[in-house]
Design a protein around this motif. Sequence first.
Motif, PDB file in Angstrom:
ATOM      1  N   PRO A  89       0.888  -3.746  10.356  1.00 54.00           N
ATOM      2  CA  PRO A  89       1.905  -4.670  10.872  1.00 54.00           C
ATOM      3  C   PRO A  89       3.177  -4.638  10.030  1.00 54.00           C
ATOM      4  O   PRO A  89       3.143  -4.385   8.825  1.00 54.00           O
ATOM      5  N   ALA A  90       4.292  -4.875  10.673  1.00 52.33           N
ATOM      6  CA  ALA A  90       5.562  -4.961   9.955  1.00 52.33           C
ATOM      7  C   ALA A  90       5.463  -6.019   8.868  1.00 52.33           C
ATOM      8  O   ALA A  90       4.908  -7.097   9.083  1.00 52.33           O
ATOM      9  N   GLY A  91       5.957  -5.705   7.693  1.00 51.68           N
ATOM     10  CA  GLY A  91       5.875  -6.633   6.571  1.00 51.68           C
ATOM     11  C   GLY A  91       4.679  -6.408   5.673  1.00 51.68           C
ATOM     12  O   GLY A  91       4.555  -7.066   4.641  1.00 51.68           O
ATOM     13  N   ARG A  92       3.787  -5.473   6.053  1.00 51.58           N
ATOM     14  CA  ARG A  92       2.630  -5.167   5.221  1.00 51.58           C
ATOM     15  C   ARG A  92       2.707  -3.713   4.768  1.00 51.58           C
ATOM     16  O   ARG A  92       3.119  -2.835   5.532  1.00 51.58           O
ATOM     17  N   PRO A  93       2.314  -3.418   3.528  1.00 50.70           N
ATOM     18  CA  PRO A  93       2.309  -2.031   3.063  1.00 50.70           C
ATOM     19  C   PRO A  93       1.065  -1.299   3.540  1.00 50.70           C
ATOM     20  O   PRO A  93       0.087  -1.923   3.977  1.00 50.70           O
ATOM     21  N   LEU A  94       1.099   0.009   3.461  1.00 51.32           N
ATOM     22  CA  LEU A  94      -0.127   0.771   3.675  1.00 51.32           C
ATOM     23  C   LEU A  94      -1.187   0.285   2.685  1.00 51.32           C
ATOM     24  O   LEU A  94      -0.869   0.038   1.515  1.00 51.32           O
ATOM     25  N   VAL A 140       8.007  -4.312   1.088  1.00 53.11           N
ATOM     26  CA  VAL A 140       8.376  -4.200  -0.318  1.00 53.11           C
ATOM     27  C   VAL A 140       8.305  -5.550  -1.013  1.00 53.11           C
ATOM     28  O   VAL A 140       7.958  -5.634  -2.207  1.00 53.11           O
ATOM     29  N   MET A 141       8.582  -6.637  -0.314  1.00 48.98           N
ATOM     30  CA  MET A 141       8.461  -7.957  -0.922  1.00 48.98           C
ATOM     31  C   MET A 141       7.017  -8.255  -1.288  1.00 48.98           C
ATOM     32  O   MET A 141       6.729  -8.821  -2.347  1.00 48.98           O
ATOM     33  N   THR A 142       6.098  -7.857  -0.408  1.00 48.99           N
ATOM     34  CA  THR A 142       4.673  -8.015  -0.720  1.00 48.99           C
ATOM     35  C   THR A 142       4.310  -7.210  -1.958  1.00 48.99           C
ATOM     36  O   THR A 142       3.608  -7.696  -2.858  1.00 48.99           O
ATOM     37  N   LEU A 143       4.791  -5.983  -2.030  1.00 46.16           N
ATOM     38  CA  LEU A 143       4.492  -5.135  -3.179  1.00 46.16           C
ATOM     39  C   LEU A 143       5.102  -5.682  -4.464  1.00 46.16           C
ATOM     40  O   LEU A 143       4.476  -5.633  -5.535  1.00 46.16           O
ATOM     41  N   LEU A 144       6.305  -6.210  -4.381  1.00 50.64           N
ATOM     42  CA  LEU A 144       6.944  -6.775  -5.570  1.00 50.64           C
ATOM     43  C   LEU A 144       6.195  -8.016  -6.058  1.00 50.64           C
ATOM     44  O   LEU A 144       6.063  -8.244  -7.267  1.00 50.64           O
ATOM     45  N   LEU A 240       1.861   2.461  -6.468  1.00 51.28           N
ATOM     46  CA  LEU A 240       2.993   3.380  -6.409  1.00 51.28           C
ATOM     47  C   LEU A 240       3.015   4.144  -5.086  1.00 51.28           C
ATOM     48  O   LEU A 240       4.080   4.313  -4.465  1.00 51.28           O
ATOM     49  N   ALA A 241       1.863   4.613  -4.628  1.00 48.97           N
ATOM     50  CA  ALA A 241       1.806   5.361  -3.371  1.00 48.97           C
ATOM     51  C   ALA A 241       2.249   4.484  -2.200  1.00 48.97           C
ATOM     52  O   ALA A 241       2.997   4.929  -1.322  1.00 48.97           O
ATOM     53  N   ALA A 242       1.799   3.225  -2.174  1.00 51.43           N
ATOM     54  CA  ALA A 242       2.209   2.301  -1.107  1.00 51.43           C
ATOM     55  C   ALA A 242       3.711   2.025  -1.190  1.00 51.43           C
ATOM     56  O   ALA A 242       4.403   1.938  -0.162  1.00 51.43           O
ATOM     57  N   PHE A 243       4.229   1.885  -2.400  1.00 54.79           N
ATOM     58  CA  PHE A 243       5.652   1.632  -2.627  1.00 54.79           C
ATOM     59  C   PHE A 243       6.497   2.793  -2.109  1.00 54.79           C
ATOM     60  O   PHE A 243       7.496   2.599  -1.400  1.00 54.79           O
TER      61      PHE A 243
END
Length: 272
Positions: A89-94, A140-144, A240-243
């Motif tokens: 979904p949009a807003g979620r990383p792999l 990216v906000m989720t990842l940060l 890092l890979a998801a980023f």
Amino acid sequence: MRIRPAGTMLVSLHGELVPHPWRYPLVASSDAYSLFAARASAMGWLTEAAQNASGGLWGMNDAGQDPLPESSRPARVAWFQVSLTTPVPAGRPLPVQAFLSCADDVVARIGALRLEALQVLLPVQSLEAPTDTSSQGSAVMTLLQDAGWFADGDPHLRTRVRVTLDGGQDPSIRSAAPEMLRWMRELDQDVFLCDSLTVTDDDVILEPTVIDELWLGPARHRVALRGTLAEWSLDALGWLAAFLADASARHGVGTPLMFTAARSREPDSLTG
């Protein structure tokens, strides 16, 4: 009923794996495939291959410990392959961090791993495109936010790494690279501090170990990154890979990428 894959994720772990003495001789019920399926199910990441199955992130494809030919260095010691159940979904990383965490837990059950390099097939095409270019509400906000997990890590574990992203026969990663670097440097995070991102045909860490049909292989269009990672671990490498998958999608890449990482050969490299 087989799960219809939205995209294939595959990780190959390279290095040395010393088996736990109590595990051998192996029994059929505790091979890499069954251990990975059991762990993914326990963590709520596995979608059962059943009619109208729901929940979970991926369905099992395959796994193994079979070695590659002797010419492969560093040696592949284990690999795991899954298919995403639905588009992300949009807003979620792999879900690469969960994927590599599961692989890490399984390998720890099998033996002691000395990881030298890894390769991950990233199904960037499974990321739903963001509705706008802002970072608010984006992957990216989720990842940060998740990067806080690494905030209090031992600074001595910070490690110089080199990473390549290969688009196979699709050249879009090369045209996206300059803006990706500029965008990454604007973000307030220190999990991965990128020094350089260059277009190159020469910086080969590992040749792809996946059949061309699962991406747009064979390898051809590659960019190389060098920088400092918070720690040399599957946890940090998954982040890092998801980023980088999100950065690639944000800058116009819509096809699978081969992510490959190793400790840097630079003389002043830190070691974890």
